[in-house]
Enzyme design. Structure first.
Site, short mmCIF file in Angstrom:
data_model
loop_
_atom_site.label_atom_id
_atom_site.label_comp_id
_atom_site.label_asym_id
_atom_site.label_seq_id
_atom_site.Cartn_x
_atom_site.Cartn_y
_atom_site.Cartn_z
NE ARG A 154 -3.77 -2.37 0.40
CZ ARG A 154 -4.24 -3.15 -0.57
NH1 ARG A 154 -3.85 -2.99 -1.82
NH2 ARG A 154 -5.10 -4.10 -0.31
CG ASP B 29 -4.05 -11.37 -2.96
OD1 ASP B 29 -3.49 -10.26 -3.01
OD2 ASP B 29 -5.12 -11.61 -3.54
#
Ligand code: DOR
Ligand code: ZN
Length: 439
Positions: free
Chosen positions: A75, A318
């Site tokens: 992120r 993931d």
């Protein structure tokens, strides 16, 4: 056509010249041994009562090569409120990982060398695990024009894996070009297989559960049709295609067919698709919303068998942190994704090792060796042998623990495993001789 990776910087030079890991069993086999690490390299696997500047007590744990996760989301840049490279790296170290590949779907998208270089440098600065940036296949992940794959490949970060993950490269002509490029540059294309038209507004696996709950369904064929297309593109144009987060029995059947044909394809599966089904959706809690969606028992069984058989090559988490504001809302509006790094080894141990279906050598294969081979990453996923880089994980086989989201190193708390008890815990992680986690 370089296949090298960046030099790890002086920032990651081992703090100490020597480290002794006491009383561990390499791959969980044989007698307890003491392992001596000197200058970041395994110096002895039978060090007896050698002394060292630092000692890690293995307490009879299993010694594995440091884990490699070829699919995480850190992120940064853009959503550091959900995760940052430093916090994601800490989660990785706590999960036993020494190298990760972080996806390009940041803001801005990692589609230029300067951005890839910044991610790599920040990872080295954090110094807890090697953070390799994945570059976008298309500019801004819009699926319209190819990104500068060659320039990213030649950048300081030496980008070797490309993906528009989060979205699928659905334009077949563009994907064909990407496959041709990937061959020329010897890089890997990791495809997020989801036909965007067939999955428009879909939020859950298409089946009886979604129908009853009134959730828009996501058909298996939306994944499998893209898998089939990309296998054929790889067959005809020769690039290396990797299938992200395989989630259906049909995907497994297609991969088996492709491997029998000699097509050079690889595939990953997530711990959540191996453990959970869409039965979790009954509560409408968006912590269970993920892309691709949780499927059915028959898919879970096929995925487990395929990982055991080698049809699926490796586990990838993931790891997809999301801020509470994006998860604690209506199911339709929540962002898809779940945390993975700190729970993955425990889940794989639970499903496969504790159930007697596989041993620790196999865990080393699917969580370290294969992902390093697929990404052609040197220094990780190597055998436990004298002279190899000391990228290591020590695993306590019987240390029951309960997942508590607040206690995770991740900034986000969106784990569907909250409250679950697992028996296996990562006791220590070592990156080139430096202890990055001990707990
Ligand atoms: O669930 C998912 N979350 N799947 C993806 O492909 C993207 C990811 C994300 O970035 O949150
Ligand atoms: Zn992803």
């Amino acid at each position: 056509m370089a296949t090298d990776y960046p030099q790890t910087g002086p920032l990651n030079a081992p703090e100490l010249d020597s480290l002794l890991i006491r009383e561990v069993r390499p791959y969980g086999e044989g007698e307890l041994v003491n392992v001596l690490v000197r200058d970041g390299v395994i110096a002895s696997l039978d060090a007896g009562d050698a002394t060292a500047e630092r000692v890690v007590e293995g307490r009879g744990g299993v010694l594995l090569p440091g884990l490699v996760d070829m699919h995480v989301h850190f992120r940064e840049p853009g959503r550091e409120d959900a995760e940052a490279i430093a916090t994601g790296s800490r989660a990785a170290a706590r999960g036993g990982f020494t190298a990760v590949f972080t996806m390009a779907n940041t803001t801005p998208v990692i589609d230029q060398p300067v951005l890839a270089d910044a991610v790599w440098a920040k990872g080295q600065e954090a110094g807890l695990c090697d953070v390799h940036p994945v570059g976008a296949i298309t500019k801004n992940r819009e699926g319209k024009q190819l990104a500068e794959l060659g320039m990213m490949a030649d950048s300081q970060a030496r980008v070797r894996v490309f993906s528009d993950d989060g979205t699928c490269v659905d334009n077949s002509a563009l994907m064909r070009r990407a496959v041709e490029y990937s061959k020329a540059h010897d890089v890997l294309l990791a495809q997020h297989c989801a036909d965007p038209v067939a999955t428009e507004a879909a939020v859950a696996h298409e089946g009886p559960t979604a129908a009853r709950l009134g959730l828009r369904g996501w058909p298996r064929a939306a994944e499998e049709s893209i898998v089939a297309r990309d296998l054929l593109l790889s067959r005809d144009y020769g690039g290396r295609v990797h299938i992200c987060h395989a989630s259906t029995a049909g995907t497994v059947a297609l991969l088996k067919w492709a491997k029998e044909q000699g097509i050079e394809v690889s595939a990953e599966v997530t711990p959540h698709h191996l453990l959970l089904t869409d039965a979790r959706l009954e509560t409408y809690d968006a912590v269970n919303k993920v892309n691709p969606p949780l499927r059915e028992d028959s898919d879970v069984a096929a995925l487990r068998q395929a990982l055991l058989d080698g049809v699926l090559d490796c586990v990838a988490t993931d790891h997809a942190p999301h801020a509470a504001v994006n998860k604690c809302c209506e199911f339709d509006h929540a962002l898809p994704g779940m945390l993975g790094l700190e729970t993955s080894l425990a889940i794989i141990a639970e499903i496969f090792v504790r159930a007697g279906l596989a041993d620790w050598r196999w865990v080393a294969k699917v969580m370290s060796e294969r992902p390093a081979q697929i990404t052609k990453l040197p220094g990780h996923g190597r055998p436990l042998a004298v002279g190899e880089p000391a990228n290591l994980a020590v695993v306590a086989e019987d240390r029951p623990w309960t997942v508590k989201p607040r206690e995770l190193a991740s900034k986000a708390e969106n784990t569907p495993f909250a409250g679950m008890e697992f028996h296996t815990k990562v006791a220590a992680t070592v990156l080139r001789g430096k202890v990055t986690h001990e707990g």
